[in-house]
Design a protein around this motif. Structure first.
Motif, short mmCIF file in Angstrom:
data_model
loop_
_atom_site.label_atom_id
_atom_site.label_comp_id
_atom_site.label_asym_id
_atom_site.label_seq_id
_atom_site.Cartn_x
_atom_site.Cartn_y
_atom_site.Cartn_z
N THR A 1 -5.48 7.18 -4.99
CA THR A 1 -6.91 7.24 -4.67
C THR A 1 -7.16 6.95 -3.20
O THR A 1 -6.29 6.43 -2.49
N LYS A 2 -8.37 7.24 -2.78
CA LYS A 2 -8.79 6.95 -1.41
C LYS A 2 -8.68 5.46 -1.13
O LYS A 2 -8.22 5.05 -0.07
N ALA A 3 -9.07 4.63 -2.09
CA ALA A 3 -9.00 3.18 -1.91
C ALA A 3 -7.55 2.72 -1.75
O ALA A 3 -7.26 1.85 -0.93
N ASP A 4 -6.63 3.31 -2.52
CA ASP A 4 -5.21 2.95 -2.40
C ASP A 4 -4.67 3.31 -1.02
O ASP A 4 -3.96 2.53 -0.40
N ILE A 5 -5.02 4.50 -0.55
CA ILE A 5 -4.55 4.94 0.77
C ILE A 5 -5.13 4.03 1.85
O ILE A 5 -4.42 3.62 2.77
N SER A 6 -6.41 3.71 1.76
CA SER A 6 -7.06 2.83 2.74
C SER A 6 -6.40 1.46 2.76
O SER A 6 -6.14 0.89 3.83
N LYS A 7 -6.15 0.91 1.58
CA LYS A 7 -5.53 -0.42 1.48
C LYS A 7 -4.12 -0.40 2.07
O LYS A 7 -3.75 -1.29 2.83
N TYR A 8 -3.34 0.62 1.74
CA TYR A 8 -1.97 0.71 2.22
C TYR A 8 -1.92 0.91 3.73
O TYR A 8 -1.07 0.35 4.42
N SER A 9 -2.86 1.70 4.27
CA SER A 9 -2.85 1.98 5.71
C SER A 9 -3.29 0.78 6.54
O SER A 9 -3.04 0.73 7.74
N SER A 10 -3.96 -0.20 5.92
CA SER A 10 -4.44 -1.36 6.68
C SER A 10 -3.29 -2.21 7.20
O SER A 10 -3.44 -2.90 8.21
N ASP A 11 -2.13 -2.17 6.55
CA ASP A 11 -0.94 -2.86 7.05
C ASP A 11 -0.14 -1.87 7.90
O ASP A 11 0.58 -1.03 7.37
N LYS A 12 -0.31 -1.97 9.20
CA LYS A 12 0.28 -0.99 10.11
C LYS A 12 1.80 -0.94 10.01
O LYS A 12 2.39 0.13 10.09
N ARG A 13 2.44 -2.06 9.79
CA ARG A 13 3.91 -2.08 9.72
C ARG A 13 4.42 -1.27 8.53
O ARG A 13 5.32 -0.45 8.66
N SER A 14 3.83 -1.48 7.35
CA SER A 14 4.28 -0.72 6.18
C SER A 14 3.90 0.75 6.31
O SER A 14 4.65 1.63 5.87
N TRP A 15 2.75 1.03 6.91
CA TRP A 15 2.33 2.42 7.11
C TRP A 15 3.30 3.13 8.05
O TRP A 15 3.70 4.25 7.80
N ASN A 16 3.72 2.45 9.13
CA ASN A 16 4.66 3.06 10.06
C ASN A 16 6.03 3.28 9.43
O ASN A 16 6.70 4.25 9.74
N SER A 17 6.43 2.39 8.53
CA SER A 17 7.72 2.61 7.86
C SER A 17 7.64 3.83 6.95
O SER A 17 8.61 4.55 6.78
N LEU A 18 6.47 4.08 6.39
CA LEU A 18 6.27 5.26 5.57
C LEU A 18 6.36 6.52 6.43
O LEU A 18 6.93 7.53 6.02
N ILE A 19 5.84 6.43 7.64
CA ILE A 19 5.84 7.58 8.54
C ILE A 19 7.24 7.90 9.04
O ILE A 19 7.67 9.04 9.05
N THR A 20 7.99 6.89 9.45
CA THR A 20 9.28 7.13 10.06
C THR A 20 10.38 7.45 9.06
O THR A 20 11.32 8.13 9.38
N GLU A 21 10.24 6.95 7.83
CA GLU A 21 11.28 7.20 6.82
C GLU A 21 10.66 7.81 5.58
O GLU A 21 10.26 7.10 4.67
N PRO A 22 10.56 9.15 5.54
CA PRO A 22 9.97 9.78 4.36
C PRO A 22 10.82 9.52 3.14
O PRO A 22 12.06 9.47 3.22
N LYS A 23 10.15 9.35 2.00
CA LYS A 23 10.85 9.14 0.74
C LYS A 23 11.51 10.44 0.29
O LYS A 23 10.93 11.50 0.41
N LYS A 24 12.71 10.32 -0.21
CA LYS A 24 13.41 11.49 -0.72
C LYS A 24 13.03 11.71 -2.18
O LYS A 24 12.88 10.76 -2.93
N PRO A 25 12.85 12.99 -2.58
CA PRO A 25 12.50 13.23 -3.97
C PRO A 25 13.65 12.82 -4.88
O PRO A 25 14.81 12.90 -4.50
N GLY A 26 13.31 12.36 -6.06
CA GLY A 26 14.39 11.97 -6.93
C GLY A 26 13.98 11.25 -8.09
O GLY A 26 13.50 10.91 -8.92
#
Length: 104
Positions: free
Chosen positions: A79-104
């Protein structure tokens, strides 16, 4: 020659990965702005106007695309709220950006 082999030879990432990275950086930046900022208000805005039915694949919504980038799974909706909450922590958001999750 596969695409992976070609990317290894030219020492580049697929353009889709670069686009994913840039979109997540922009949306994270906008969502960390003050709540009254137009960029924050409209970052994940969804119009309530219904489109006429067209033949072919349904139109993808921007929030669905970001949800897929975050989860790397098109059937799991975030949801939009989940994305907003997750993006508020810049460190975890940047880790998501630099290391994409592999499908599996």
């Amino acid at each position: 020659m596969t695409n992976e082999q070609l990317y290894a030879i030219v020492n580049q990432r697929p353009i889709t990965e670069e686009l994913r990275k840039r979109q997540l950086k922009l949306i994270g930046h906008c969502l960390r702005m003050p709540p009254e900022e137009p960029a924050n208000i409209y970052a994940l805005y969804q119009s309530r106007v219904r489109e006429k039915n067209k033949s072919g694949r349904p139109t993808a919504k921007y929030i669905e695309q970001i949800s897929k980038f975050v989860t790397n799974y098109s059937r799991l909706k975030v949801t939009k709220a989940d994305i907003s909450k997750y993006s508020s922590d810049k460190r975890s958001w940047n880790s998501l950006i630099t290391e994409p999750k592999k499908p599996g």
